[in-house]
Design a protein around this motif. Structure first.
Motif, mmCIF file in Angstrom:
data_model
loop_
_atom_site.group_PDB
_atom_site.id
_atom_site.type_symbol
_atom_site.label_atom_id
_atom_site.label_comp_id
_atom_site.label_asym_id
_atom_site.label_seq_id
_atom_site.Cartn_x
_atom_site.Cartn_y
_atom_site.Cartn_z
ATOM 1 N N GLY A 107 0.832 -1.212 0.000
ATOM 2 C CA GLY A 107 0.000 0.000 0.000
ATOM 3 C C GLY A 107 0.860 1.253 0.000
ATOM 4 O O GLY A 107 0.595 2.213 -0.732
ATOM 5 N N ALA A 131 0.938 4.176 -2.918
ATOM 6 C CA ALA A 131 0.696 5.599 -2.641
ATOM 7 C C ALA A 131 1.901 6.434 -3.060
ATOM 8 O O ALA A 131 1.752 7.525 -3.636
ATOM 9 C CB ALA A 131 0.387 5.803 -1.164
ATOM 10 N N SER A 175 -4.953 3.287 -0.855
ATOM 11 C CA SER A 175 -3.592 3.685 -1.229
ATOM 12 C C SER A 175 -3.582 4.444 -2.558
ATOM 13 O O SER A 175 -2.908 5.471 -2.688
ATOM 14 C CB SER A 175 -2.682 2.457 -1.333
ATOM 15 O OG SER A 175 -2.721 1.742 -0.131
ATOM 16 N N GLN A 229 -5.034 7.909 -1.972
ATOM 17 C CA GLN A 229 -4.072 8.822 -1.336
ATOM 18 C C GLN A 229 -3.031 9.305 -2.341
ATOM 19 O O GLN A 229 -2.649 10.472 -2.343
ATOM 20 C CB GLN A 229 -3.363 8.130 -0.161
ATOM 21 C CG GLN A 229 -4.161 8.121 1.124
ATOM 22 C CD GLN A 229 -4.582 9.516 1.569
ATOM 23 O OE1 GLN A 229 -3.924 10.505 1.279
ATOM 24 N NE2 GLN A 229 -5.694 9.618 2.252
ATOM 25 N N SER A 268 1.285 11.367 2.103
ATOM 26 C CA SER A 268 0.322 10.456 1.472
ATOM 27 C C SER A 268 0.604 9.007 1.841
ATOM 28 O O SER A 268 -0.320 8.225 2.080
ATOM 29 C CB SER A 268 0.379 10.590 -0.057
ATOM 30 O OG SER A 268 -0.197 11.788 -0.446
ATOM 31 N N ALA A 290 -1.922 6.647 3.776
ATOM 32 C CA ALA A 290 -2.398 5.426 3.102
ATOM 33 C C ALA A 290 -2.266 4.232 4.039
ATOM 34 O O ALA A 290 -3.199 3.433 4.187
ATOM 35 C CB ALA A 290 -1.624 5.192 1.808
ATOM 36 N N SER A 347 -5.449 2.539 5.932
ATOM 37 C CA SER A 347 -5.715 1.148 5.535
ATOM 38 C C SER A 347 -5.803 0.258 6.766
ATOM 39 O O SER A 347 -6.730 -0.550 6.897
ATOM 40 C CB SER A 347 -4.611 0.614 4.622
ATOM 41 O OG SER A 347 -4.587 1.304 3.420
#
Lengths: 248, 253
Positions: free
Chosen positions: A98, A102, A203, A206, A220, A224, A228
């Motif tokens: 993730g 991102a 992700s 973001q 970000s 993310a 998550s």
């Protein structure tokens, strides 16, 4: 917060609407699958081996004290497949994959690569989000199946080698087979599919929302991963209730 | 993607009453422009005058607070516009996809829209790279290129689209004088050969006066003057004259 949830749902809907280009994007989906598998398999193996092992180590002596040590196979088997493997793998993948999603999409946003795609009439959802979301939705359930098997093995090794527990492989797996049904494994795999969708959409969202410079990319990535994990844990509770109600 | 379009050559761009603010401060103030088909239209002005914001609005990357932009009579926000008209933009930074090779970047539009077979795409990529002096660089990654080389790859990528409207954001920044002239000649020759409409944002006075059919001069979000290079030179507006005649004089320092 509600705006973000709305945007995430819209992005998810747009991604579903772009399923018509799956065939055209198959090369990118395979690349992403390889990326996720290659980056995660070894760590997933180590993680799940130790999860199974530590579960046996914690619960084995307590069961042995009460003369229930043979139950260790079923206990580890059910805990790993229904809860620990899907949740721990999802948290691990949120951190490992993730964050990478991102960061990559965020840097493409910051350095105008996504603007360049749009000027070429290439939809960033079809080009970037769809392959990542599909790949993670396939890869995470597969990783969870693998993690369940390795977790069981880790529990068996500790149960056999620890003097306080002393349950041999055969007895451990015998009881595990008695206690664990196919639908218990399905329970964990189904949950992991939903976790994968959450990680993928959050992700990518973001990444696409990144504005500014390198610091914004860092922000970000953090958002993310944190969002998550929080959503995975909340969703886990509700999915567990739903699956219990459905008898899975 | 549908095969574009019934319109064979350059397109007409009409901007009317275009305004845009960021955090309450106006960046574009009621801009009106008409850019004719096949024309090379250069937008000049000092840094922060709103040139690049205007360019982004024209290609539809950002939406205005007020006003309209029509390309061949169709709003730039229309979903069907990009099926009718081929647009391309050369970004100031190049905006190459860093995960793709130079060749994949140049052929991206053709590959993603499946417009040609792979062998044909490879041939077009090689041809466009040769045009900007980067022949044989197909397998290099953008990270291995200098700023100027990235800019030239971005121009090759735009050329591969065979656009009817091509927007350049500072096409000669980060280029040495020789390459800047080459790029200027290429903009001119493309416009003459293909009849495409070109909108160029630049500080480079040599480039602007060398290639432009008309020049617009922007200052603090407004258009100060629009005219041919000769008309712009003859402008009596003091800000236009200050911009055109700015020179570093050693004795002043």
């Amino acid at each position: 917060m509600f705006q973000s949830i709305g945007e995430i749902l819209i992005l998810f809907w747009k991604t579903i609407c772009s399923f018509r280009v799956i065939l055209a994007q198959r090369r990118k989906i395979l690349e992403q699958l390889f990326e996720i598998g290659n980056a995660s398999l070894l760590m997933a193996c180590i993680l799940s081996m130790f999860i199974g092992g530590v579960l046996a180590l914690q619960s084995g002596p307590v069961l042995a004290e009460r003369g229930l040590s043979t139950y260790i196979g079923g206990l580890v088997g059910l805990s790993v497949c229904k809860e620990l493997a899907p949740v721990m793998m999802a948290v691990f993948i949120a951190g490992r994959i993730g964050s990478a999603m991102a960061a990559e999409i965020g840097s493409m946003r910051v350095y105008q690569e996504i603007d360049a795609l749009r000027t070429m009439n290439i939809d960033p959802v079809e080009y970037l989000v769809l392959p990542r979301l599909l790949a993670i939705s396939i890869a995470l359930p597969l990783l969870v199946v693998f993690a369940i098997l390795v977790g069981w093995l880790g529990g068996a090794m500790v149960s056999a080698s620890n003097g306080q527990i002393g349950v041999p492989f055969q007895a451990y797996f015998g009881h595990l087979r008695e206690m664990v049904e196919v639908h218990d494994v399905a329970n964990g795999v189904i949950k992991s599919f939903f976790f994968a969708v959450v990680i993928g959409v959050v992700s990518c969202h973001q990444g696409l929302q990144t504005f500014g410079g390198p610091r914004a990319i860092g922000r970000s990535v953090t958002k993310a991963v944190v969002n998550s994990i929080v959503l995975i844990l909340i969703l886990d509770y509700f999915l567990t209730r739903l699956l219990l109600a459905l008898g899975i | 993607m549908k095969s574009p379009s019934a319109i064979p050559e350059g397109v007409r761009v009409e901007v009317s009453g275009l305004s845009k603010s960021f955090n309450g401060s106006p960046v574009l103030k009621s801009i009106d422009l008409e850019i004719h088909p096949g024309e090379i239209f250069v937008i000049m002005g000092p840094s922060g005058s709103g040139k690049s914001v205007l360019l982004k609005q024209i290609i539809g990357l950002d939406s205005p607070d007020a006003g309209t932009i029509l390309i061949e009579g169709e709003p730039v926000t229309s979903r069907t516009l990009l099926n009718r008209v081929r647009l391309a933009m050369v970004f100031q930074s190049g905006a190459l996809l860093n995960s793709l090779t130079v060749g994949e970047n140049v052929g991206l539009f053709l590959t993603e829209h499946r417009l040609k077979p792979k062998a044909e795409i490879d041939r077009i990529v090689a041809e466009k790279l040769a045009l900007v002096g980067l022949q044989g660089m197909e397998s290099r990654l953008p990270v291995d290129l200098s700023g100027g080389m990235k800019k030239r790859v971005a121009i090759a990528r735009a050329l591969a689209i065979e656009p009817q409207l091509l927007l350049y954001d500072e096409p000669t920044s980060e280029l040495d004088p020789v390459m800047a002239v080459t790029i200027g000649e290429e903009i001119l020759s493309l416009s003459q050969r293909m009849g495409l409409t070109s909108i160029v944002v630049s500080h480079d006075r040599d480039l602007a006066f060398g290639i432009a059919d008309r020049i617009a001069l922007m200052h603090e979000g407004s258009i100060l003057s629009v005219g041919t290079p000769a008309e712009t030179r003859a402008s009596r507006n003091p800000i236009v004259q200050q911009f055109l005649n700015a020179k570093l004089k050693r004795e002043n320092n």
